[in-house]
Design an enzyme around this catalytic site. Structure first.
Site, PDB file in Angstrom:
ATOM      1  N   PHE A   1       1.315  -2.781   0.577  1.00  9.96           N
ATOM      2  CA  PHE A   1       1.792  -3.894   1.400  1.00  9.96           C
ATOM      3  C   PHE A   1       1.397  -3.755   2.864  1.00  9.96           C
ATOM      4  O   PHE A   1       1.896  -4.487   3.705  1.00  9.96           O
ATOM      5  CB  PHE A   1       3.329  -3.977   1.320  1.00  9.96           C
ATOM      6  CG  PHE A   1       3.829  -4.209  -0.066  1.00  9.96           C
ATOM      7  CD1 PHE A   1       3.773  -5.464  -0.641  1.00  9.96           C
ATOM      8  CD2 PHE A   1       4.344  -3.158  -0.813  1.00  9.96           C
ATOM      9  CE1 PHE A   1       4.216  -5.675  -1.926  1.00  9.96           C
ATOM     10  CE2 PHE A   1       4.793  -3.359  -2.099  1.00  9.96           C
ATOM     11  CZ  PHE A   1       4.728  -4.625  -2.664  1.00  9.96           C
ATOM     12  N   SER A   2       0.552  -2.786   3.163  1.00 10.25           N
ATOM     13  CA  SER A   2       0.316  -2.513   4.582  1.00 10.25           C
ATOM     14  C   SER A   2      -1.150  -2.209   4.875  1.00 10.25           C
ATOM     15  O   SER A   2      -1.912  -1.844   3.980  1.00 10.25           O
ATOM     16  CB  SER A   2       1.160  -1.312   5.000  1.00 10.25           C
ATOM     17  OG  SER A   2       0.814  -0.204   4.186  1.00 10.25           O
TER      18      SER A   2
ATOM     19  N   VAL B   1      -3.116   0.211   7.845  1.00 14.19           N
ATOM     20  CA  VAL B   1      -2.804   1.179   8.901  1.00 14.19           C
ATOM     21  C   VAL B   1      -4.006   1.273   9.822  1.00 14.19           C
ATOM     22  O   VAL B   1      -5.129   1.450   9.361  1.00 14.19           O
ATOM     23  CB  VAL B   1      -2.425   2.565   8.311  1.00 14.19           C
ATOM     24  CG1 VAL B   1      -2.113   3.554   9.413  1.00 14.19           C
ATOM     25  CG2 VAL B   1      -1.225   2.443   7.373  1.00 14.19           C
TER      26      VAL B   1
ATOM     27  N   ILE C   1      -7.539   2.790   9.597  1.00 16.44           N
ATOM     28  CA  ILE C   1      -7.271   4.098   8.966  1.00 16.44           C
ATOM     29  C   ILE C   1      -7.235   3.940   7.442  1.00 16.44           C
ATOM     30  O   ILE C   1      -7.862   4.686   6.717  1.00 16.44           O
ATOM     31  CB  ILE C   1      -5.947   4.718   9.473  1.00 16.44           C
ATOM     32  CG1 ILE C   1      -6.021   5.023  10.966  1.00 16.44           C
ATOM     33  CG2 ILE C   1      -5.637   5.989   8.691  1.00 16.44           C
ATOM     34  CD1 ILE C   1      -4.765   5.634  11.548  1.00 16.44           C
ATOM     35  N   GLY C   2      -6.502   2.961   6.972  1.00 13.51           N
ATOM     36  CA  GLY C   2      -6.439   2.792   5.517  1.00 13.51           C
ATOM     37  C   GLY C   2      -5.529   1.639   5.126  1.00 13.51           C
ATOM     38  O   GLY C   2      -5.022   0.892   5.972  1.00 13.51           O
TER      39      GLY C   2
ATOM     40  N   GLY D   1      -2.293   0.367   2.326  1.00 10.88           N
ATOM     41  CA  GLY D   1      -1.280   0.641   1.309  1.00 10.88           C
ATOM     42  C   GLY D   1      -1.095  -0.629   0.502  1.00 10.88           C
ATOM     43  O   GLY D   1      -1.800  -1.617   0.740  1.00 10.88           O
TER      44      GLY D   1
ATOM     45  N   LYS E   1       1.180   0.911  11.521  1.00 10.64           N
ATOM     46  CA  LYS E   1       1.315   0.416  10.138  1.00 10.64           C
ATOM     47  C   LYS E   1       1.722  -1.049  10.225  1.00 10.64           C
ATOM     48  O   LYS E   1       2.777  -1.373  10.785  1.00 10.64           O
ATOM     49  CB  LYS E   1       2.365   1.271   9.402  1.00 10.64           C
ATOM     50  CG  LYS E   1       2.531   0.940   7.948  1.00 10.64           C
ATOM     51  CD  LYS E   1       3.252   2.061   7.232  1.00 10.64           C
ATOM     52  CE  LYS E   1       3.552   1.727   5.793  1.00 10.64           C
ATOM     53  NZ  LYS E   1       4.040   2.883   5.044  1.00 10.64           N
TER      54      LYS E   1
ATOM     55  N   ASP F   1       9.561  10.566  -2.741  1.00 13.21           N
ATOM     56  CA  ASP F   1       8.154  10.268  -3.040  1.00 13.21           C
ATOM     57  C   ASP F   1       7.255  11.370  -2.472  1.00 13.21           C
ATOM     58  O   ASP F   1       6.191  11.089  -1.912  1.00 13.21           O
ATOM     59  CB  ASP F   1       7.781   8.893  -2.470  1.00 13.21           C
ATOM     60  CG  ASP F   1       6.490   8.341  -3.069  1.00 13.21           C
ATOM     61  OD1 ASP F   1       6.047   8.855  -4.121  1.00 13.21           O
ATOM     62  OD2 ASP F   1       5.926   7.399  -2.475  1.00 13.21           O
TER      63      ASP F   1
HETATM   64  P1  ATP Z   1       1.664   2.827  -0.741  1.00 13.78           P
HETATM   65  O1  ATP Z   1       2.720   2.840   0.329  1.00 13.78           O
HETATM   66  O2  ATP Z   1       1.313   1.481  -1.206  1.00 13.78           O
HETATM   67  O3  ATP Z   1       1.921   3.807  -1.836  1.00 13.78           O
HETATM   68  P2  ATP Z   1       0.130   4.348   1.048  1.00 13.78           P
HETATM   69  O4  ATP Z   1       1.262   5.310   1.120  1.00 13.78           O
HETATM   70  O5  ATP Z   1      -1.254   4.900   0.947  1.00 13.78           O
HETATM   71  O6  ATP Z   1       0.316   3.346  -0.108  1.00 13.78           O
HETATM   72  P3  ATP Z   1       0.453   3.654   3.785  1.00 13.78           P
HETATM   73  O7  ATP Z   1       1.600   4.564   4.042  1.00 13.78           O
HETATM   74  O8  ATP Z   1       0.520   2.291   4.363  1.00 13.78           O
HETATM   75  O9  ATP Z   1       0.219   3.367   2.285  1.00 13.78           O
HETATM   76  O10 ATP Z   1      -0.887   4.392   4.247  1.00 13.78           O
HETATM   77  C1  ATP Z   1      -2.167   3.803   4.155  1.00 13.78           C
HETATM   78  C2  ATP Z   1      -3.193   4.832   4.622  1.00 13.78           C
HETATM   79  O11 ATP Z   1      -2.951   5.184   5.979  1.00 13.78           O
HETATM   80  C3  ATP Z   1      -3.161   6.140   3.823  1.00 13.78           C
HETATM   81  O12 ATP Z   1      -4.491   6.579   3.647  1.00 13.78           O
HETATM   82  C4  ATP Z   1      -2.430   7.101   4.726  1.00 13.78           C
HETATM   83  O13 ATP Z   1      -2.856   8.440   4.555  1.00 13.78           O
HETATM   84  C5  ATP Z   1      -2.804   6.590   6.124  1.00 13.78           C
HETATM   85  N1  ATP Z   1      -1.707   6.864   7.063  1.00 13.78           N
HETATM   86  C6  ATP Z   1      -0.423   6.465   6.941  1.00 13.78           C
HETATM   87  N2  ATP Z   1       0.317   6.901   7.967  1.00 13.78           N
HETATM   88  C7  ATP Z   1      -0.523   7.613   8.765  1.00 13.78           C
HETATM   89  C8  ATP Z   1      -0.356   8.349   9.990  1.00 13.78           C
HETATM   90  N3  ATP Z   1       0.823   8.416  10.577  1.00 13.78           N
HETATM   91  N4  ATP Z   1      -1.432   8.973  10.507  1.00 13.78           N
HETATM   92  C9  ATP Z   1      -2.638   8.891   9.896  1.00 13.78           C
HETATM   93  N5  ATP Z   1      -2.858   8.229   8.741  1.00 13.78           N
HETATM   94  C10 ATP Z   1      -1.819   7.598   8.179  1.00 13.78           C
END
Ligand code: ATP
Length: 295
Positions: free
Chosen positions: A31-32, A34, A26-27, A29, A49, A142
């Protein structure tokens, strides 16, 4: 084979984590990662995640445990559900409700501003989620368009509780600068401590401006200039934004937290009055097959 290695093998067999079959990316972050996954029995889609514990410093670990403890107590139709946490010695898997309709930031960047009606429905759902979390004394800290996700049928799901915190009461002071600067309230730059709810309210004002105009209210090429714009609350609402929506934005984007609208004032504003709030009043959703299995 040591016990820890065995546990990891049991958890991640091929492309499987516990009961979840991993299907696609999906994507990412900071530190992560997804990933999209399916529950092997119920076939429910989830977002997995994945965090590499060995890369997390003490501060990030603390944020992560706050994210988990906030999400564990949140059950609202407009908040991403945390179904369960799967742990191995080196990794942590947050099994999250899947929101497959993209995020608000990408939607506006690719399609432009939202129409008045879509803005109302979207804002009302964010407001409902924020009212719910504030009632539980959870402050998100946030709120931004990237953290407003949609399901495939267009329902809003507020995500990313990495900076959230639970306060003893609404009057409890906080002192850490959190969140994304363009959404940060003036008191975060100005004062040593701040109250949680008005900081989320301010970020919602920035979100609302972004939804109805397709541009951010505070933009600058340096951090210093951005800070000045925010502290002076210097922004211009385009004249074509409907009057009731302009009044709501002005009620929210007030430099002094004490003068800023509270969540209940936003709920009663003229602009939102035609929108019904079934989410604010609805009893918790009946558990789906995945939830029933986990409970
Ligand atoms: P950071 O936490 O470093 O600011 P981030 O918020 O993008 O970055 P994540 O929350 O790990 O990091 O999300 C990474 C990607 O996964 C993003 O594109 C986010 O939209 C997508 N994503 C996160 N949670 C979900 C979910 N529950 N369903 C669909 N997509 C998700």
């Amino acid at each position: 084979m040591c016990k820890d290695e065995k546990t990891i093998k049991e958890l991640i067999i091929g492309r499987r984590v516990g009961f979840y079959k991993v299907r696609g990316e999906i994507g990412y972050g900071t530190f992560s990662r997804v990933k999209l996954a399916f529950h092997a029995l119920t076939k429910d889609k989830v977002a997995l995640k994945i965090l590499d514990r060995t890369r997390l410093d003490a501060q990030t670990q603390q944020l992560l445990s706050r994210e988990i403890s906030s999400m564990e107590c949140l059950q609202h139709p407009n908040v991403v559900r945390l179904y369960e946490v799967v742990e191995t010695p080196s990794r942590l898997f947050l099994v999250l409700e899947y929101a497959g309709g993209g995020d608000l930031h990408n939607r506006i960047c690719s399609e432009g501003k939202l129409c008045d009606n879509t803005s109302k429905i979207t804002f009302a759902q964010i407001l409902s989620a924020v009212k719910y979390m504030h009632n539980l004394n959870i402050i998100h800290r946030d709120l931004k368009a990237e953290n407003v996700l949609f399901t495939s049928d267009g329902c809003v799901k507020v995500a990313d509780f990495g900076f959230s915190t639970r306060v003893a009461s609404r009057g409890s002071a906080l002192d850490t600068f959190c969140g994304s600067p363009p959404y940060a309230a003036p008191e975060l730059f100005r004062d040593d401590s701040y109250l949680g709810p008005p900081v989320d309210v301010w970020a919602m004002g920035v979100l609302l401006f972004f939804m109805v105009t397709g541009t951010m209210p505070f933009r600058a090429d340096t951090m210093g200039k951005l800070r000045r714009c925010i502290m002076e609350a210097s922004y211009t609402i385009p004249p074509w934004v409907p009057g009731p929506c302009q009044r709501l934005i002005r009620g929210i984007l007030k430099p002094l937290a004490a003068e800023r609208y509270a969540v209940d004032q936003m709920l009663g504003c003229d602009w939102l009055l035609p929108v019904e709030f079934p989410w604010a009043l609805a009893p918790p959703e009946p558990p789906g097959p995945l939830q029933s299995l986990l409970e």
